[in-house]
Design an enzyme around this catalytic site. Sequence first.
Site, mmCIF file in Angstrom:
data_model
loop_
_atom_site.group_PDB
_atom_site.id
_atom_site.type_symbol
_atom_site.label_atom_id
_atom_site.label_comp_id
_atom_site.label_asym_id
_atom_site.label_seq_id
_atom_site.Cartn_x
_atom_site.Cartn_y
_atom_site.Cartn_z
ATOM 1 N N CYS A 226 0.774 -1.795 -0.226
ATOM 2 C CA CYS A 226 -0.071 0.106 -0.295
ATOM 3 C C CYS A 226 1.016 1.477 0.141
ATOM 4 O O CYS A 226 1.852 1.724 0.194
ATOM 5 C CB CYS A 226 -0.731 -0.031 0.997
ATOM 6 N N ASP B 69 -6.670 -3.375 11.381
ATOM 7 C CA ASP B 69 -4.678 -2.303 10.649
ATOM 8 C C ASP B 69 -4.357 -1.510 12.454
ATOM 9 O O ASP B 69 -5.712 -1.990 13.020
ATOM 10 C CB ASP B 69 -5.485 -0.939 10.325
HETATM 11 O O1 LIG Z 1 -0.731 4.926 4.630
HETATM 12 C C1 LIG Z 1 -0.863 5.762 4.926
HETATM 13 O O2 LIG Z 1 -0.350 7.149 4.627
HETATM 14 C C2 LIG Z 1 -3.358 5.757 5.213
HETATM 15 C C3 LIG Z 1 -3.143 7.061 5.119
HETATM 16 C C4 LIG Z 1 -4.463 7.563 6.074
HETATM 17 C C5 LIG Z 1 -5.265 6.137 5.895
HETATM 18 C C6 LIG Z 1 -5.068 4.973 5.146
HETATM 19 C C7 LIG Z 1 -3.545 4.617 4.815
HETATM 20 N N1 LIG Z 1 -2.935 3.420 4.609
HETATM 21 C C8 LIG Z 1 -3.729 2.276 4.759
HETATM 22 C C9 LIG Z 1 -2.809 0.918 4.266
HETATM 23 O O3 LIG Z 1 -3.676 0.802 4.230
HETATM 24 C C10 LIG Z 1 -1.329 0.564 5.277
HETATM 25 O O4 LIG Z 1 -0.590 -0.403 4.188
HETATM 26 C C11 LIG Z 1 -1.617 0.432 6.332
HETATM 27 O O5 LIG Z 1 -2.781 1.263 7.464
HETATM 28 C C12 LIG Z 1 -0.777 -0.108 6.989
HETATM 29 O O6 LIG Z 1 0.712 0.350 6.758
HETATM 30 P P1 LIG Z 1 2.026 0.193 8.123
HETATM 31 O O7 LIG Z 1 1.885 0.068 9.608
HETATM 32 O O8 LIG Z 1 2.939 1.143 7.455
HETATM 33 O O9 LIG Z 1 2.275 -0.771 7.324
#
Ligand SMILES: O=C(O)c1ccccc1NCC(=O)[C@H](O)[C@H](O)COP(=O)(O)O
Length: 227
Positions: free
Chosen positions: A6, A130
């Site tokens: 993502c 999440d």
């Molecule tokens: O990633 C972002 O900046 C974000 C911003 C606002 C809403 C959602 C967002 N990300 C969503 C996702 O699917 C990410 O992959 C998920 O939160 C996991 O993130 P991480 O902990 O960094 O792997």
Amino acid sequence: MRVKICGITQPQQSVAIANLGATALGFICVSTSPRYVTTQQIRAAVAQLPPNIDRIGVFANRTIAEIRQIVMDSELTGVQLHGEEPPEFCSLLRQNLASVEIIKAFRVRSLEHLAQASNYTEHIDTLLLDAYHPQQLGGTGHTLDWQMLQQFQPSCPWLLAGGLSPDNVLAALNQVKPDGIDLSSGVELKPGDKDLDQVALLFEKLATRNQGGRLSLPNPHSPISSP
Ligand SMILES: O=C(O)c1ccccc1NCC(=O)[C@H](O)[C@H](O)COP(=O)(O)O
């Protein structure tokens, strides 16, 4: 198993990450995110992708009309709702976006809060769990309490997200049995700039696990997923 990477912002990275083994790519349509991309940027990023790669737009607290417009303009195959959208909204969105996968992200605060996920399952295609953060909607790099999720078996497919990286993904999957995983900051150099070496390492780690004989579960909406 589905693997969604993502927060893609660069067209050349989207193709490279698909070639490394991702089954889905996520594009952040939340304007406050450092990983935000416009419709034009998404179109550029998906233009060279093979058709079997899911293209998921991530939204938070937008209207159905706004989401629908971006889905159509960007040729997305799925929508991930990352805000406070209630089950009724998911249901209405599903009616408005036939054959588009609806993923509801649940930012888990506690075991009691997680129980509310069951209110969504009949209105969506896929759940995503999440980490909860009071100031950030996603991409936090924080892990969930995997032990708390050991018995989590919703009546729809689900993806594990939150702070996953090549370093901890096998430990997570030893404890939790999701249908897929979602990673962002754990395979990044900086927000929106993926580290392709880390993505390659992720798939190397997953391959060691797949040698144990687990079958892959494709997205039911994928055009080439039928037997
Ligand atoms: O990633 C972002 O900046 C974000 C911003 C606002 C809403 C959602 C967002 N990300 C969503 C996702 O699917 C990410 O992959 C998920 O939160 C996991 O993130 P991480 O902990 O960094 O792997």
